[in-house]
Each structure stands twice: as structure tokens, then as C-alpha cells.
Design a protein around this motif. Structure first.
Motif, short mmCIF file in Angstrom:
data_model
loop_
_atom_site.label_atom_id
_atom_site.label_comp_id
_atom_site.label_asym_id
_atom_site.label_seq_id
_atom_site.Cartn_x
_atom_site.Cartn_y
_atom_site.Cartn_z
N ASN A 204 0.83 -1.22 0.00
CA ASN A 204 0.00 0.00 0.00
C ASN A 204 0.86 1.26 0.00
OD1 ASN A 204 -2.86 -0.37 -0.19
ND2 ASN A 204 -2.74 -1.52 1.72
N LYS A 205 1.96 1.23 0.73
CA LYS A 205 2.86 2.38 0.75
C LYS A 205 3.42 2.64 -0.65
CE LYS A 205 6.82 4.26 3.20
NZ LYS A 205 7.83 4.03 4.24
N ILE A 206 3.81 1.57 -1.34
CA ILE A 206 4.32 1.72 -2.70
C ILE A 206 3.23 2.25 -3.62
CG2 ILE A 206 5.17 0.45 -4.72
CD1 ILE A 206 6.55 -1.46 -2.62
N LYS A 207 2.03 1.73 -3.47
CA LYS A 207 0.91 2.14 -4.33
C LYS A 207 0.56 3.61 -4.15
CE LYS A 207 -3.91 1.14 -5.35
NZ LYS A 207 -5.06 0.26 -5.07
N TRP A 208 0.56 4.09 -2.91
CA TRP A 208 0.05 5.43 -2.64
C TRP A 208 1.13 6.49 -2.40
CZ3 TRP A 208 -4.61 5.74 -4.24
CH2 TRP A 208 -5.46 4.64 -4.15
N ALA A 209 2.38 6.09 -2.19
CA ALA A 209 3.43 7.07 -1.89
C ALA A 209 3.79 7.94 -3.08
CB ALA A 209 4.68 6.37 -1.36
N GLY A 210 3.64 7.42 -4.29
CA GLY A 210 3.85 8.24 -5.47
C GLY A 210 5.22 8.15 -6.11
N LYS A 211 6.27 7.82 -5.34
CA LYS A 211 7.61 7.76 -5.92
C LYS A 211 7.79 6.54 -6.82
CE LYS A 211 9.56 8.24 -1.85
NZ LYS A 211 10.62 8.23 -0.85
N GLU A 212 7.25 5.41 -6.39
CA GLU A 212 7.37 4.18 -7.15
C GLU A 212 5.99 3.70 -7.57
OE1 GLU A 212 10.98 3.08 -4.21
OE2 GLU A 212 8.90 2.83 -3.69
N LYS A 213 5.98 2.71 -8.41
CA LYS A 213 4.72 2.17 -8.91
C LYS A 213 4.67 0.68 -8.62
CE LYS A 213 4.68 5.50 -12.60
NZ LYS A 213 4.82 5.76 -14.01
N LEU A 214 3.47 0.15 -8.50
CA LEU A 214 3.33 -1.29 -8.30
C LEU A 214 3.95 -2.06 -9.46
CD1 LEU A 214 -0.22 -1.75 -6.74
CD2 LEU A 214 1.99 -2.12 -5.66
N GLY A 215 3.99 -1.47 -10.63
CA GLY A 215 4.59 -2.12 -11.78
C GLY A 215 6.07 -2.38 -11.62
N ASP A 216 6.72 -1.70 -10.67
CA ASP A 216 8.14 -1.88 -10.40
C ASP A 216 8.41 -2.98 -9.38
OD1 ASP A 216 8.72 0.31 -12.06
OD2 ASP A 216 8.50 1.72 -10.39
N VAL A 217 7.35 -3.59 -8.87
CA VAL A 217 7.46 -4.55 -7.76
C VAL A 217 7.58 -5.98 -8.29
CG1 VAL A 217 6.20 -5.50 -5.78
CG2 VAL A 217 6.16 -3.05 -6.21
N ARG A 218 8.41 -6.76 -7.59
CA ARG A 218 8.49 -8.20 -7.83
C ARG A 218 8.24 -8.87 -6.48
NH1 ARG A 218 13.81 -10.08 -10.42
NH2 ARG A 218 14.54 -9.72 -8.29
N ILE A 219 7.25 -9.75 -6.43
CA ILE A 219 6.81 -10.39 -5.20
C ILE A 219 7.08 -11.89 -5.30
CG2 ILE A 219 4.82 -10.86 -3.71
CD1 ILE A 219 3.55 -8.33 -5.08
N THR A 220 7.70 -12.44 -4.25
CA THR A 220 7.91 -13.88 -4.18
C THR A 220 6.93 -14.44 -3.17
OG1 THR A 220 10.27 -13.55 -4.64
CG2 THR A 220 9.61 -15.70 -3.80
N ILE A 221 6.20 -15.48 -3.58
CA ILE A 221 5.21 -16.10 -2.71
C ILE A 221 5.51 -17.58 -2.54
CG2 ILE A 221 3.38 -14.48 -3.36
CD1 ILE A 221 2.17 -16.88 -5.02
N ILE A 222 4.95 -18.15 -1.47
CA ILE A 222 4.97 -19.59 -1.29
C ILE A 222 3.91 -20.16 -2.23
CG2 ILE A 222 4.46 -21.48 0.30
CD1 ILE A 222 5.43 -19.64 2.57
N HIS A 223 4.33 -21.11 -3.06
CA HIS A 223 3.43 -21.74 -4.03
C HIS A 223 3.79 -23.22 -4.11
CE1 HIS A 223 0.66 -21.62 -7.46
NE2 HIS A 223 1.49 -22.47 -8.04
N ARG A 224 3.07 -24.03 -3.38
CA ARG A 224 3.36 -25.46 -3.32
C ARG A 224 3.35 -26.08 -4.71
NH1 ARG A 224 5.37 -25.36 1.51
NH2 ARG A 224 3.92 -24.94 3.16
N GLY A 225 4.37 -26.89 -4.98
CA GLY A 225 4.47 -27.57 -6.27
C GLY A 225 5.32 -26.84 -7.29
N ALA A 226 5.54 -25.56 -7.08
CA ALA A 226 6.42 -24.80 -7.99
C ALA A 226 7.87 -25.11 -7.61
CB ALA A 226 6.14 -23.30 -7.84
N PRO A 227 8.82 -24.83 -8.51
CA PRO A 227 10.21 -25.05 -8.14
C PRO A 227 10.56 -24.34 -6.84
CG PRO A 227 10.02 -24.56 -10.48
CD PRO A 227 8.66 -24.35 -9.86
#
Length: 84
Positions: free
Chosen positions: A8-31
Motif C-alpha cells: 500500500n505504501k508503494i501504491k500510494w506514496a507516489g515515488k514508485e509504482k506497483l509495476g516496479d514490484v516483484r513479489i515472491t510467494i509460497i506456491h506449493r508444487g512450484a520449483p
């Protein structure tokens, strides 16, 4: 600060955009039981989840599954003990 607050800070702070974000999640079965999501695929930031567009369609990812958030290569959030 939790994953939701960081996004939310990234989305609303204005300096950066969500498009610049890379998120790593737990995803069972993925490498290594992990999967990356690019910020440009985020549709909505809900109260307990984020809604994202994946190759298989729209899906809801609970914030507790986020283990890392990076913006332009800089780590903004990292879960210390991710149970894989």
C-alpha cells in the motif's frame, strides 16, 4: 511493517509504482515451492489478500504467503522464517 502495508505504501506514496514490484510467494508444487508475481499483474489490494492476474486467470493470494517484496532490485519486505 507487514507485506500489505509495504504494498500500500508503494501504491500510494507516489515515488514508485506497483509495476516496479516483484513479489515472491509460497506456491506449493512450484520449483522450490516459490513463485514470482510482477506488480503489473496486481488487480487489487484487499484487506487480507491481493487479487492478481496469473496465466491461469485471476486468483487471490493471501498476504501471509508473501515471503519477499522487491522494488527495482531493492528488498522492501522479507519474511524471516518462511515455512516451506
Amino acid at each position: 511493517m507487514g507485506a500489505r502495508e509495504v504494498l500500500n505504501k508503494i501504491k500510494w506514496a507516489g515515488k514508485e509504482k506497483l509495476g516496479d514490484v516483484r513479489i515472491t510467494i509460497i506456491h506449493r508444487g512450484a520449483p522450490e515451492n516459490r513463485r514470482e508475481i510482477h506488480g503489473k499483474n496486481i488487480i487489487e489490494l484487499g484487506s487480507g489478500f491481493m487479487k492478481v492476474m496469473m496465466p491461469e486467470g485471476e486468483t487471490y493470494i493471501p498476504y501471509h504467503r508473501i515471503i519477499k517484496i522487491e522494488v527495482c532490485g531493492e528488498i522492501r519486505y522479507e519474511k524471516k522464517h518462511a515455512n516451506l
